[in-house]
Scaffold this motif. Structure first.
Motif, PDB file in Angstrom:
ATOM      1  N   LYS A 146       0.831  -1.194   0.000  1.00  0.00           N
ATOM      2  CA  LYS A 146       0.000   0.000   0.000  1.00  0.00           C
ATOM      3  C   LYS A 146       0.873   1.254   0.000  1.00  0.00           C
ATOM      4  O   LYS A 146       1.869   1.331   0.719  1.00  0.00           O
ATOM      5  CB  LYS A 146      -0.915   0.010   1.221  1.00  0.00           C
ATOM      6  CG  LYS A 146      -1.888  -1.165   1.275  1.00  0.00           C
ATOM      7  CD  LYS A 146      -2.763  -1.084   2.532  1.00  0.00           C
ATOM      8  CE  LYS A 146      -3.733  -2.253   2.593  1.00  0.00           C
ATOM      9  NZ  LYS A 146      -4.591  -2.184   3.814  1.00  0.00           N
ATOM     10  N   VAL A 147       0.467   2.252  -0.778  1.00  0.00           N
ATOM     11  CA  VAL A 147       1.262   3.480  -0.838  1.00  0.00           C
ATOM     12  C   VAL A 147       1.263   4.209   0.504  1.00  0.00           C
ATOM     13  O   VAL A 147       2.191   4.960   0.811  1.00  0.00           O
ATOM     14  CB  VAL A 147       0.766   4.427  -1.955  1.00  0.00           C
ATOM     15  CG1 VAL A 147       0.926   3.795  -3.319  1.00  0.00           C
ATOM     16  CG2 VAL A 147      -0.664   4.871  -1.722  1.00  0.00           C
ATOM     17  N   THR A 148       0.241   3.988   1.320  1.00  0.00           N
ATOM     18  CA  THR A 148       0.184   4.656   2.626  1.00  0.00           C
ATOM     19  C   THR A 148       1.219   4.105   3.603  1.00  0.00           C
ATOM     20  O   THR A 148       1.438   4.689   4.661  1.00  0.00           O
ATOM     21  CB  THR A 148      -1.217   4.498   3.242  1.00  0.00           C
ATOM     22  OG1 THR A 148      -1.596   3.119   3.216  1.00  0.00           O
ATOM     23  CG2 THR A 148      -2.238   5.314   2.488  1.00  0.00           C
TER      24      THR A 148
ATOM     25  N   GLN B 106       3.613   8.430  -7.380  1.00  0.00           N
ATOM     26  CA  GLN B 106       3.377   9.840  -7.099  1.00  0.00           C
ATOM     27  C   GLN B 106       1.943  10.230  -7.423  1.00  0.00           C
ATOM     28  O   GLN B 106       1.315  10.988  -6.683  1.00  0.00           O
ATOM     29  CB  GLN B 106       4.348  10.712  -7.894  1.00  0.00           C
ATOM     30  CG  GLN B 106       4.305  12.184  -7.505  1.00  0.00           C
ATOM     31  CD  GLN B 106       4.722  12.416  -6.072  1.00  0.00           C
ATOM     32  OE1 GLN B 106       5.844  12.074  -5.686  1.00  0.00           O
ATOM     33  NE2 GLN B 106       3.841  12.966  -5.259  1.00  0.00           N
ATOM     34  N   GLY B 107       1.406   9.691  -8.519  1.00  0.00           N
ATOM     35  CA  GLY B 107       0.025   9.999  -8.886  1.00  0.00           C
ATOM     36  C   GLY B 107      -0.966   9.519  -7.847  1.00  0.00           C
ATOM     37  O   GLY B 107      -1.934  10.217  -7.524  1.00  0.00           O
ATOM     38  N   MET B 108      -0.748   8.329  -7.296  1.00  0.00           N
ATOM     39  CA  MET B 108      -1.653   7.805  -6.270  1.00  0.00           C
ATOM     40  C   MET B 108      -1.561   8.622  -4.984  1.00  0.00           C
ATOM     41  O   MET B 108      -2.579   8.887  -4.331  1.00  0.00           O
ATOM     42  CB  MET B 108      -1.348   6.326  -6.013  1.00  0.00           C
ATOM     43  CG  MET B 108      -1.794   5.409  -7.140  1.00  0.00           C
ATOM     44  SD  MET B 108      -1.599   3.632  -6.788  1.00  0.00           S
ATOM     45  CE  MET B 108       0.133   3.402  -7.156  1.00  0.00           C
ATOM     46  N   VAL B 109      -0.339   9.028  -4.629  1.00  0.00           N
ATOM     47  CA  VAL B 109      -0.159   9.855  -3.433  1.00  0.00           C
ATOM     48  C   VAL B 109      -0.838  11.209  -3.617  1.00  0.00           C
ATOM     49  O   VAL B 109      -1.546  11.705  -2.731  1.00  0.00           O
ATOM     50  CB  VAL B 109       1.339  10.031  -3.126  1.00  0.00           C
ATOM     51  CG1 VAL B 109       1.552  11.116  -2.074  1.00  0.00           C
ATOM     52  CG2 VAL B 109       1.934   8.715  -2.649  1.00  0.00           C
ATOM     53  N   ASP B 110      -0.624  11.841  -4.768  1.00  0.00           N
ATOM     54  CA  ASP B 110      -1.258  13.136  -5.044  1.00  0.00           C
ATOM     55  C   ASP B 110      -2.781  13.044  -4.929  1.00  0.00           C
ATOM     56  O   ASP B 110      -3.436  13.952  -4.408  1.00  0.00           O
ATOM     57  CB  ASP B 110      -0.878  13.630  -6.440  1.00  0.00           C
ATOM     58  CG  ASP B 110       0.572  14.073  -6.533  1.00  0.00           C
ATOM     59  OD1 ASP B 110       1.195  14.274  -5.472  1.00  0.00           O
ATOM     60  OD2 ASP B 110       1.076  14.215  -7.664  1.00  0.00           O
ATOM     61  N   GLU B 111      -3.333  11.943  -5.425  1.00  0.00           N
ATOM     62  CA  GLU B 111      -4.782  11.775  -5.395  1.00  0.00           C
ATOM     63  C   GLU B 111      -5.284  11.629  -3.963  1.00  0.00           C
ATOM     64  O   GLU B 111      -6.330  12.196  -3.597  1.00  0.00           O
ATOM     65  CB  GLU B 111      -5.169  10.549  -6.227  1.00  0.00           C
ATOM     66  CG  GLU B 111      -6.650  10.426  -6.514  1.00  0.00           C
ATOM     67  CD  GLU B 111      -6.921   9.323  -7.520  1.00  0.00           C
ATOM     68  OE1 GLU B 111      -6.716   9.558  -8.728  1.00  0.00           O
ATOM     69  OE2 GLU B 111      -7.332   8.223  -7.101  1.00  0.00           O
ATOM     70  N   LEU B 112      -4.552  10.878  -3.139  1.00  0.00           N
ATOM     71  CA  LEU B 112      -4.941  10.736  -1.735  1.00  0.00           C
ATOM     72  C   LEU B 112      -4.909  12.074  -1.012  1.00  0.00           C
ATOM     73  O   LEU B 112      -5.818  12.405  -0.239  1.00  0.00           O
ATOM     74  CB  LEU B 112      -3.996   9.748  -1.043  1.00  0.00           C
ATOM     75  CG  LEU B 112      -4.326   8.258  -1.200  1.00  0.00           C
ATOM     76  CD1 LEU B 112      -3.132   7.418  -0.772  1.00  0.00           C
ATOM     77  CD2 LEU B 112      -5.551   7.892  -0.391  1.00  0.00           C
ATOM     78  N   ILE B 113      -3.857  12.855  -1.247  1.00  0.00           N
ATOM     79  CA  ILE B 113      -3.748  14.160  -0.607  1.00  0.00           C
ATOM     80  C   ILE B 113      -4.859  15.091  -1.077  1.00  0.00           C
ATOM     81  O   ILE B 113      -5.447  15.836  -0.290  1.00  0.00           O
ATOM     82  CB  ILE B 113      -2.362  14.765  -0.882  1.00  0.00           C
ATOM     83  CG1 ILE B 113      -1.283  13.937  -0.190  1.00  0.00           C
ATOM     84  CG2 ILE B 113      -2.294  16.218  -0.419  1.00  0.00           C
ATOM     85  CD1 ILE B 113       0.139  14.354  -0.520  1.00  0.00           C
ATOM     86  N   MET B 114      -5.156  15.039  -2.371  1.00  0.00           N
ATOM     87  CA  MET B 114      -6.234  15.857  -2.921  1.00  0.00           C
ATOM     88  C   MET B 114      -7.554  15.569  -2.213  1.00  0.00           C
ATOM     89  O   MET B 114      -8.270  16.494  -1.809  1.00  0.00           O
ATOM     90  CB  MET B 114      -6.389  15.600  -4.418  1.00  0.00           C
ATOM     91  CG  MET B 114      -7.535  16.366  -5.075  1.00  0.00           C
ATOM     92  SD  MET B 114      -7.978  15.732  -6.713  1.00  0.00           S
ATOM     93  CE  MET B 114      -8.807  14.196  -6.295  1.00  0.00           C
TER      94      MET B 114
END
Length: 489
Positions: A315-317, A378-386
């Protein structure tokens, strides 16, 4: 994104001989620039973001002395480190200064003059969309032109993106990278075509399957999702049982696109990108693996003894950070034919993972798609932060259109970029309900952090002292913001 300056070139013009630094973005040659141009770029960055928020820039040398080869190499390494660090900050890479510099540098390197051209953009099923653009139009301008031509609603334009796709020798297609705002798709495609057959493809640009719901009631957007889902299932990126395949085939035959999508979304790996077979050191060195990315995770299908396949989910988290490294195999300076230039560097992406409470472990993937894997993370992280910040995907009206007449670099090395009044919108821009009292540029200045404190140099075990890198360590804001609960461990 992964920036590198792998080498230099000796060039000359009316002003005499000079050294050009070759900038690569995501493993692809983007432009060649002089030190003076990068120095002017840094001066503009200081005005926009402040010196305290930027890493050190290599100092000028005394003009009476010519740099030695060793000094040039030192400068190359310093410049590479500088651009790697600044490119990791989302506010900087969304700025007009950053994008205009790289876009103009690409145009000058390729000696591209603005002209009216036809560009073919494809869907995953091979359907072609031909658009009339200027050869120097930037990525977002081209994307919006494509969206307008197929009558895609402005609300959904940036749910999609343009990708560079390569035709492989076995007849299949592999995704090279997502095209960025600082490049001109027409020029990038023309440059890539010198090595192999490429095309530009329109694909969805989000990772969370539930975001499909935003698009299902729009005929055009839903059709784009449907075309991609059919292609992903046909190429085996989505895992489905035989009976499900029969149901999907029946729905496809009836033209029941929405029902097809609803069923496809329930299947394992829906919306994932699958990478070419590669090698990992998990759970042991040199394990053959197929890696895919989607739905906030990396999925490993690892080949073990007796032709068995084991699955690993990361998981990216729970990834604290990741990095990219280029390795050159050790050959004592020459291969079997006596030519070390024929050696192919190996790309690795490694991430530090929370495998248990208070236990972090580095896991490495050796793949020529390492940079694409990093971009997906990075795209998945950006989406979570968004989503956490209550943001939304940008719309065309959030952007500031850039005039074709605007210049950043000139051949004399001087800057001619007008002062930026605002920065373009980006993934994660909060919805201000039309309140323009606070400009995007001011928001960028207010939110930028001391990125020189955030990133640090790390050492990765290598097979050669000629190894390039490692790149700036990319720290995961999602991990830092404590998304992890006890139930995840």
């Amino acid at each position: 994104m992964h920036f590198s300056i792998p080498d230099t070139a000796e060039c000359s013009d009316e002003g005499g001989a000079y050294t050009a630094f070759n900038i690569h973005v995501n493993g692809v040659a983007h432009c060649s620039v002089r030190y003076s141009q990068l120095h002017h770029f840094n001066e503009q960055m200081k005005k926009e973001f402040g010196q305290a928020n930027l890493p050190p820039f290599p100092p000028k040398k005394l003009p009476l002395f010519t740099l030695t080869p060793q000094q040039i190499e030192e400068r190359r390494e310093q410049l590479e480190r500088y651009i790697q660090i600044v490119s990791q900050d989302p506010e900087i890479i969304g700025s007009d200064v950053f994008n205009s510099f790289l876009n103009q540098a690409q145009q000058e390197t390729q000696k591209a003059e603005p002209e009216s051209v036809e560009l073919d953009v494809f869907l995953m099923n091979g359907h072609k969309i031909s658009v009339s653009i200027m050869s120097t139009d930037q990525t977002d301008d081209v994307l919006e032109t494509v969206a307008s031509q197929i009558e895609l609603s402005d609300d959904f334009v940036y749910y999609f993106a343009l990708f560079l796709v390569k035709k492989e020798k076995d007849g299949g297609n592999s995704i090279v990278r997502k095209l960025q705002e600082f490049e001109s798709p027409y020029i990038s495609l023309k440059t890539a075509e010198t090595e192999a057959k490429h095309r530009i493809v329109l694909r969805k640009n989000f990772w969370e399957p539930s975001m499909d719901n935003d698009l299902l009631d729009d005929r055009i957007a839903m059709n784009l999702l449907y075309v991609q889902a059919v292609n992903d299932i046909e190429r085996g990126w989505v895992f489905a049982a035989k009976d499900v395949h029969k149901q999907l085939a029946a729905l496809q035959a009836k033209g029941s696109k929405k029902e097809y999508l609803k069923l496809a979304r329930t299947q394992k790996s829906y919306g994932f990108i699958q990478f070419k077979p590669c090698v990992t050191d998990f759970p042991q060195p040199n394990c053959p693996v197929i890696v895919s990315a989607g739905n906030r995770e990396l999925n490993f299908r690892i080949k073990v003894a007796n032709k068995q396949v084991k699955e690993g989910i990361f998981k990216v988290t729970r990834m604290r950070c990741w990095r990219i490294t280029t390795q050159i195999p050790e050959t004592n300076g020459a291969n079997a034919h006596g030519d070390s230039k024929d050696l192919k560097p190996r790309l690795e992406v490694a991430f530090e993972y929370l495998v248990a409470k208070d236990k972090l472990q580095w896991i490495t993937i050796e793949s020529d798609q390492a940079i694409l894997i990093s971009m997906c993370l990075q795209g998945m992280v950006d989406e979570l932060i968004m989503k956490k910040q209550g943001g939304r995907i940008k719309r065309p009206q959030d952007r500031v259109k850039r005039s074709q007449s605007r210049q950043f670099l000139r051949k004399d090395g001087k800057t001619a970029l007008p002062k930026s009044i605002s920065a373009p919108g980006h993934l994660g821009t909060p919805d201000t309900n039309g309140d323009e009292s606070v400009s995007a540029a001011q928001r960028a200045k207010d939110s930028v952090r001391r990125i020189s404190d955030k990133f640090s140099s790390v050492t990765l075990k290598t097979s050669s002292r000629n190894t390039r890198g490692p790149a700036a360590l990319v720290e995961n804001d999602v991990f830092e913001d404590s998304y992890i609960g006890d139930d995840d461990l």
